[in-house]
Write an enzyme that holds these catalytic residues in place. Structure first.
Site, PDB file in Angstrom:
ATOM      1  N   GLY A 235      -3.841  33.422   9.546  1.00  0.00           N
ATOM      2  CA  GLY A 235      -2.873  34.119  10.454  1.00  0.00           C
ATOM      3  C   GLY A 235      -2.770  35.711   9.727  1.00  0.00           C
ATOM      4  O   GLY A 235      -3.726  36.647  10.119  1.00  0.00           O
ATOM      5  N   GLY A 464      -1.538  28.144   6.336  1.00  0.00           N
ATOM      6  CA  GLY A 464      -2.726  27.716   5.149  1.00  0.00           C
ATOM      7  C   GLY A 464      -1.978  28.512   3.805  1.00  0.00           C
ATOM      8  O   GLY A 464      -2.670  27.952   2.738  1.00  0.00           O
ATOM      9  N   LYS A 688       9.643  36.318  -5.516  1.00  0.00           N
ATOM     10  CA  LYS A 688       9.548  37.354  -4.650  1.00  0.00           C
ATOM     11  C   LYS A 688       8.241  37.073  -3.828  1.00  0.00           C
ATOM     12  O   LYS A 688       7.449  35.892  -3.919  1.00  0.00           O
ATOM     13  CB  LYS A 688       8.964  38.732  -5.606  1.00  0.00           C
ATOM     14  CG  LYS A 688      10.324  39.153  -6.631  1.00  0.00           C
ATOM     15  CD  LYS A 688      10.289  40.458  -7.194  1.00  0.00           C
ATOM     16  CE  LYS A 688       9.012  40.443  -8.482  1.00  0.00           C
ATOM     17  NZ  LYS A 688       9.264  41.579  -8.911  1.00  0.00           N
ATOM     18  N   GLY A 691       1.790  36.572  -0.967  1.00  0.00           N
ATOM     19  CA  GLY A 691       0.583  36.760  -0.210  1.00  0.00           C
ATOM     20  C   GLY A 691      -0.028  38.017  -0.062  1.00  0.00           C
ATOM     21  O   GLY A 691      -1.611  38.126  -0.194  1.00  0.00           O
ATOM     22  N   GLU A 692       0.595  38.931   0.092  1.00  0.00           N
ATOM     23  CA  GLU A 692      -0.028  40.287   0.401  1.00  0.00           C
ATOM     24  C   GLU A 692      -0.457  41.137  -1.036  1.00  0.00           C
ATOM     25  O   GLU A 692      -1.358  41.632  -1.062  1.00  0.00           O
ATOM     26  CB  GLU A 692       0.599  41.230   1.262  1.00  0.00           C
ATOM     27  CG  GLU A 692       1.714  40.125   2.349  1.00  0.00           C
ATOM     28  CD  GLU A 692       1.313  40.638   3.864  1.00  0.00           C
ATOM     29  OE1 GLU A 692       0.502  41.429   4.060  1.00  0.00           O
ATOM     30  OE2 GLU A 692       2.189  39.908   4.478  1.00  0.00           O
TER      31      GLU A 692
HETATM   32 MO1  MOS Z   1       1.478  39.928   7.265  1.00  0.00          MO
HETATM   33  S1  MOS Z   1       0.051  41.023   7.455  1.00  0.00           S
HETATM   34  O1  MOS Z   1       2.971  40.807   7.287  1.00  0.00           O
HETATM   35  O2  MOS Z   1       1.308  38.607   8.076  1.00  0.00           O
END
Ligand code: MOS
Length: 725
Positions: A235, A464, A688, A691-692
């Site tokens: 995603g 995922g 916190k 992922g990003e």
């Molecule tokens: Mo993330 S790019 O805000 O799914």
């Protein structure tokens, strides 16, 4: 629980036992395929569908004349639900190359694809502008066109005066290309009507947006739409709102009285979904002779579409990365003839960090300071924009621990000074990153049965990243039950409301709701607030076979109204600024590159990444998230760019053969470490986002390593070997 939990759905995924959106095959299923515009801008003046209709098995062809019943779902960043406001097949206007102009539905996918290729359109073409510098673009000050307070420019102190006074100055321009997320699972929807009730199976990060958006597009009551998205094959922004294919499948299914599946092929996904827009950054840094930052000015031009304003949000992060007393951030939007761009992993933070952290490296060389020391010298515990403390900030620990693990002390400062015996140039680079900490209101429902099963229904989407594993791990740690007795239901609008899962707030939103539901369960069963639980005995003691509880959580400072917004299908995102603190996750990346002496091929040979994401909720999936973020960063720095031809529009390398992403040979050993200090403010679990932030700073760490190896500053992505020849 001593051992961290393995990924709970791994076995079923490998065995093909989990159902992704397009896996569903209901009886009588028909298949759709799209025909798309082959001009970059203009109008369809004539469309001939006779050849398409003559293909055996074709049941329906919809053209721009046929979508009159459809309303726009609106742009998600302007209060709507769609990735863009433009709704194909409602008029003859062509806004960009690749826009759908016809839908063919047939008994087989092959017949549909064959027929779609036979749709003949005649166009009236208009001049187009598809890159930042093209004639005919429209440049807008974001602050003037997007409501105040929404995505504000940053203005702290007097950055221009402080820059002018600074004895050491850096002034550089950085270019980042458009990029496409390319999730493994193609965009796909299966639409099924049962009377006047619509069920959609689709991989999405935002089942609410699909549900409420479809209700708007089709003009039906939202209660008659159910969306199921138990799994998504990737995603990271690409699926964060309603895409155009879904309602077309629903309309076709309604007209034919049959379920319809519409799978969008890879080449069309480059045009039917959002993408990371092109951006250009001018970064000015002013510092004392010993490298203390006095001023920073970060100005950005970002591409958007003609029909929507995709907000730029680059300076939110760069203004918080260091304790800079004077900061001016200014963002402009450049209207071009493309589909509306959108979010892609570390959407603004990756390009922003590339520009800003490369400039910081330039400052380190301008002041003769070690790049790690320079960053440590400019650390801060206070958010310089709001003046409030960070909820937690362990960037210095990330830098120190990373430097230690990497062996940074052995680095020699001079570019080109570290060579192998065969002449291979070795470069060591470092960069920091940050990503806002956010949370959304969440509903969790928990059921315990006297067979020992615990069932969790919670707002959230599994793409995922491992949200199921983190949820199971939370239940297992709390109750002391076995992992295989926990069932998790996410992404189902019939279970609980489903807010968008994005912006790295999934775990920090779902887990507190599950935690509160667990507390409620303990109260209902007359159990103490902690300690292992015998569910069978506890249920027997109150004479019940099962029990169900529910919890609703909100982000710190969010009013109760936020839950109503969630239930109404609206977004309710809080962060990174909260009433008493500012929340960010932090990371430091250390990279070694090797540049071959003859053809100057760049290879990333070693990475150490240390992350401050608060408490690590699920060690196995967290380490995997960071590894994935680093790999994506390698792609974003050295491989990925969507190629644009200003004469024709669209994206030329719209397949995985020509849109280059890293392969195994491009990926080195990646050492991942966590500070693992609970955040005391953001939520009860101390977590916190992760992922990003994992990807933020990878590209500048590589670019800084390339400078250290070659002495060449690379300010344009991707850095390909022809750039360093
Ligand atoms: Mo993330 S790019 O805000 O799914």
């Amino acid at each position: 629980m001593s051992q961290p939990l393995a990924r709970v759905d791994a076995f079923d995924k490998v065995m093909g036992a989990v159902q992704f959106g397009a896996d569903r095959v209901p009886p009588g299923l028909a298949h759709g395929a799209l025909a798309v515009a082959t001009i970059g801008r203009g109008r369809v003046v004539r469309i001939d569908t006779s050849a398409a209709e003559a293909v055996p098995g074709v049941r329906l062809v919809l053209t721009p004349r046929d979508g009159g019943e459809l309303a726009s779902a609106g742009f998600v960043m302007a209060g709507g639900h769609g990735f863009q406001s433009l709704q194909p097949l409602t008029d003859d206007h062509v806004a960009y190359r690749g826009q759908p102009i016809a839908l063919v539905v047939a008994d087989t996918p092959h017949a549909a694809a064959e027929a779609a290729a036979l749709v003949q359109a005649e166009y009236e073409a208009e001049p187009l502008s598809v890159d930042l510098d093209a004639d005919g673009v429209e440049v807008l000050d974001q602050a003037a066109v997007i409501p105040a307070g929404f995505f504000p420019d940053v203005d702290v102190g007097d950055a221009d005066a402080a820059f002018a006074r600074s004895p050491v100055r850096v002034d550089s321009v950085f270019d980042c290309p458009p990029q496409h997320a390319c999730p493994m699972e193609l965009m796909a929807a299966v639409a099924e009507w049962n009377g006047d009730t619509l069920t959609v199976h689709e991989a999405t990060q935002n089942a609410n947006a699909v549900r409420f958006g479809l209700a708007t597009q089709l003009g039906i009551d939202v209660e008659r739409v159910r969306v199921l998205s138990p799994y998504a094959g990737g995603g990271f922004g690409n699926r964060n709102s309603l895409q155009a294919h879904t309602c077309l499948a629903a309309v076709a299914a309604r007209r034919l009285g049959r379920p319809v599946k519409l799978v969008v092929p890879r080449s069309q996904m480059f045009h039917d979904a959002s993408f990371r827009p092109a951006s250009r950054h001018r970064v000015r840094l002013g510092a004392t002779v010993d490298g203390r930052l006095q001023a920073a000015i970060h100005e950005v031009d970002q591409q958007t579409s003609r029909h929507d304003l995709f907000p730029a949000n680059y300076v939110e992060m760069t203004s918080r990365l260091y304790g800079i007393p004077n900061f001016r951030g200014h963002q402009r939007l450049v209207r071009t003839d493309v589909q509306t761009p959108g979010y892609m992993r570390a959407p603004h933070e990756h390009p922003a960090a590339f520009a800003f952290e490369c400039a910081i490296d330039e400052l380190a060389y301008a002041t003769g300071r070690d790049p790690v020391d320079l960053r440590l010298a400019n650390d801060t515990g206070t958010d310089p924009v709001s003046g409030r403390p960070f909820s937690s900030r362990h960037l210095a620990a990330c830098l120190r621990r990373g430097a230690e693990r990497f062996g940074w002390a052995n680095r020699t400062l001079e570019p080109g000074s570290m060579r192998l015996a065969d002449g291979t140039l070795v470069g060591w680079g470092v960069a920091a990153g940050a990503y806002p900490g956010s949370a959304v209101p969440t509903v969790a429902r928990l059921r315990a049965d006297d067979d020992g099963t615990v069932s969790v229904q919670v707002g959230g989407h599994e793409m995922g990243q491992g949200i199921r594993t983190a949820i199971v791990e939370t239940v297992v740690r709390d109750l002391g039950v076995a992992a295989d007795s926990v069932r998790v239901d996410v992404g189902d609008t019939a279970a609980v409301p489903q807010h968008l899962t994005a912006g790295s707030w999934g775990t920090a939103s779902a887990l507190p709701a599950v935690h509160d539901a667990l507390q409620e369960l303990r109260r209902s069963l007359d159990l103490p607030p902690t300690g292992a639980v015998d569910l069978r005995a506890a249920l027997a003691a109150i004479g019940r076979a099962d029990i169900e509880v529910q919890a609703e959580t909100r982000a710190p400072g969010q009013p109760p109204e936020a839950i109503d917004r969630l239930r109404r299908g609206a977004m309710a995102i809080a962060g990174p600024e909260f009433p008493t603190f500012t929340a960010f996750s932090f990371v430091a990346h250390f990279v070694e590159v090797r540049v071959e002496p003859t053809i100057h091929r760049i290879h990333v040979s070693r990475v150490v990444s240390v992350v401050d994401c608060g408490r690590v909720a699920s060690p196995v999936t967290a380490a995997s998230q960071v590894g994935g973020g680093v790999i994506w960063g390698i792609g974003a720095c050295l491989r990925e760019g969507s190629e644009v031809d200003p004469r024709y529009g669209g994206f030329l390398n719209a397949d995985l053969a020509e849109y280059l992403i890293p392969v195994n040979a491009d990926v080195p050993r990646i050492e991942v470490d966590f500070v693992d200090e609970p955040d005391p403010h953001l939520n009860a679990l101390g977590v916190k986002g992760l992922g990003e932030v994992a990807m933020v700073g990878v590209a500048p760490a590589i670019a800084n390593a390339v400078f250290h190896a070659t002495g060449q500053r690379q300010r344009r992505l991707p850095i390909r070997l022809e750039n360093v020849l």
